[in-house]
Design an enzyme around this catalytic site. Sequence first.
Site, PDB file in Angstrom:
ATOM      1  N   ASP A 242      -5.360  -9.677   6.103  1.00 38.04           N
ATOM      2  CA  ASP A 242      -4.864  -8.464   5.429  1.00 38.04           C
ATOM      3  C   ASP A 242      -5.007  -8.636   3.917  1.00 38.04           C
ATOM      4  O   ASP A 242      -4.392  -9.512   3.314  1.00 38.04           O
ATOM      5  CB  ASP A 242      -3.392  -8.301   5.833  1.00 38.04           C
TER       6      ASP A 242
ATOM      7  N   SER B  28       4.171  -1.834   6.712  1.00 35.48           N
ATOM      8  CA  SER B  28       3.927  -1.962   5.279  1.00 35.48           C
ATOM      9  C   SER B  28       5.128  -1.401   4.495  1.00 35.48           C
ATOM     10  O   SER B  28       6.236  -1.937   4.606  1.00 35.48           O
ATOM     11  CB  SER B  28       2.617  -1.260   4.921  1.00 35.48           C
TER      12      SER B  28
ATOM     13  N   HIS C 203      -4.815  -4.868   7.773  1.00 32.32           N
ATOM     14  CA  HIS C 203      -3.652  -4.008   7.518  1.00 32.32           C
ATOM     15  C   HIS C 203      -3.720  -2.694   8.307  1.00 32.32           C
ATOM     16  O   HIS C 203      -2.846  -1.844   8.174  1.00 32.32           O
ATOM     17  CB  HIS C 203      -3.617  -3.707   6.007  1.00 32.32           C
TER      18      HIS C 203
END
Lengths: 311, 311
Positions: free
Chosen positions: A233, A151, A270
Amino acid sequence: MSLEKLSVNRAFGGELTKYKFKSEVLGGTFAQFNLFLPANAAYGKVPVLFYLSGLTCTEDNATQKGCFLGPAAQEGIALIFPDTSPRGAGIEGEADDWQFGVGAGFYVDATNPKFAKHYNMLSFVTRELPEVVQAAGVPIDFTRQSIFGHSMGGHGALTIYLNSVLKGTKVYRSASAFSPISNPTKCPWGERAFTGFLQGGIEEARDKYDATELIAKMSKEPLHILIDYGTGDNFYKQGQLLPENFLKVARDVGYDEVQVRVRSQEGYDHSYYFISTFGADHIHCMFFLPYLVTENDSPVPIKVHANFLKA
Amino acid sequence: MSLEKLSVNRAFGGELTKYKFKSEVLGGTFAQFNLFLPANAAYGKVPVLFYLSGLTCTEDNATQKGCFLGPAAQEGIALIFPDTSPRGAGIEGEADDWQFGVGAGFYVDATNPKFAKHYNMLSFVTRELPEVVQAAGVPIDFTRQSIFGHSMGGHGALTIYLNSVLKGTKVYRSASAFSPISNPTKCPWGERAFTGFLQGGIEEARDKYDATELIAKMSKEPLHILIDYGTGDNFYKQGQLLPENFLKVARDVGYDEVQVRVRSQEGYDHSYYFISTFGADHIHCMFFLPYLVTENDSPVPIKVHANFLKA
């Protein structure tokens, strides 16, 4: 800059150690990081892979939840897990928003005077931390290092790697990322970070801190990139990640899937359940020994290991 | 007893789901557990392995830190992770001591009236939870189940397994444990738990809740047990675990290392870094397919997989 040892855990035949030191580039705050050394480090220097974590994380999330230590032990490489921001800088409002400030340093060097003394995670990760580890005599060969992340940390890994390639410094052999923020000048997370940390805001970021902008500047320099993201996600769905922008520009510039591989993983989210699923792939693919032990910088095909998931 | 789905994460080609339901045997409190189903569960019922966690843990510690999901996906088996005690019973003082009560149910059925309505983790794990999962139509074959655990949960796994063998019910095919409390009537943790939960105290426990006492009662019934403990484990050093007592009695009774294997792991501690290092071993060793798909209950040698750590 002396290292204080906070804890040691034996793991996968090697050792995971948590360290602390007073960081100059983070304005004199104390920085913690985790270091995994495989068993073979007892007999000589080993290559190293840096892992950059995402928003809200510390140096512990990936060591505990990533399932990275086993694959690293198999490959015989070290792992270094930095924190995601300075801690205890005492800047007004720095901890008010989980998307900016404490736990959210975005791997930039701040130019906004309010943050410039402390928020320099770029220099911390690429310069001070390797120097401190090296000075402490840890058996790591820093001519064989690579970087990956998740991320915000995927953004960090890609931009740090691409900048090193563009500058011709060849510091990192490869970069990989889980659900990276791939085009941050075009998403809310990046806009928030860049307008906060940088005096020149998004314009200043475009040149240095946006993986999609950086790969657009390439002239076919050899690359070695792997990206995984999940179609389930929520941050991907909200347009925070934009891996499709990065992929499109990479292909437009002429990189094929040998040099820049972007994989869409059906239904994954995620979380670290996603990361741990593909973590071994990232470590094995990016660190198979022929690539690391030779000085050959020509592109090497990403060797995707036999994976029961694909059966 | 209807199941409420709290979250779903895709992982290793399968799915991890967190459930909640109102538990009768835990006195009407709400119980949460995690369930991992491998991809192959879409095509038929799969075997199941229960994991019992240690003191202070919830259903999440092992799913996040154990690195069990990958090996379970490889073997094509389900995993069930219960919590370690009832939550919210509201009994005075139940949360005052991390070694007893909330987060520390010790996998017994309480007979002390103060706790008897709620603290029945033995019936929860062995009866109510399997029934609830089965009633919900989850594709698990409960004729092929096994059990493992850590510390207090290792105690739970061993005692539940040995009792099922002694009773001839053959409910569980095998048991394994990381740093189990192996002789709890002779250590402070066990004494505290048994004097608190059981009207008859330690004497009541000896017959049902002490793995070393239970294996002493065996008459060469086939067993299939694997235990790992770390020599750097502070609780081992303090005499809370006593795996050496269990091993000695097992050998005295006549079990060899094919049926009861106890491994001492040099320098490892009590943490999930230790557990995750040997977790794959436990899952692969205890669940290799020939053992689970046949109805043959004769002892099968523990197949220790090629392990890079031993090289």
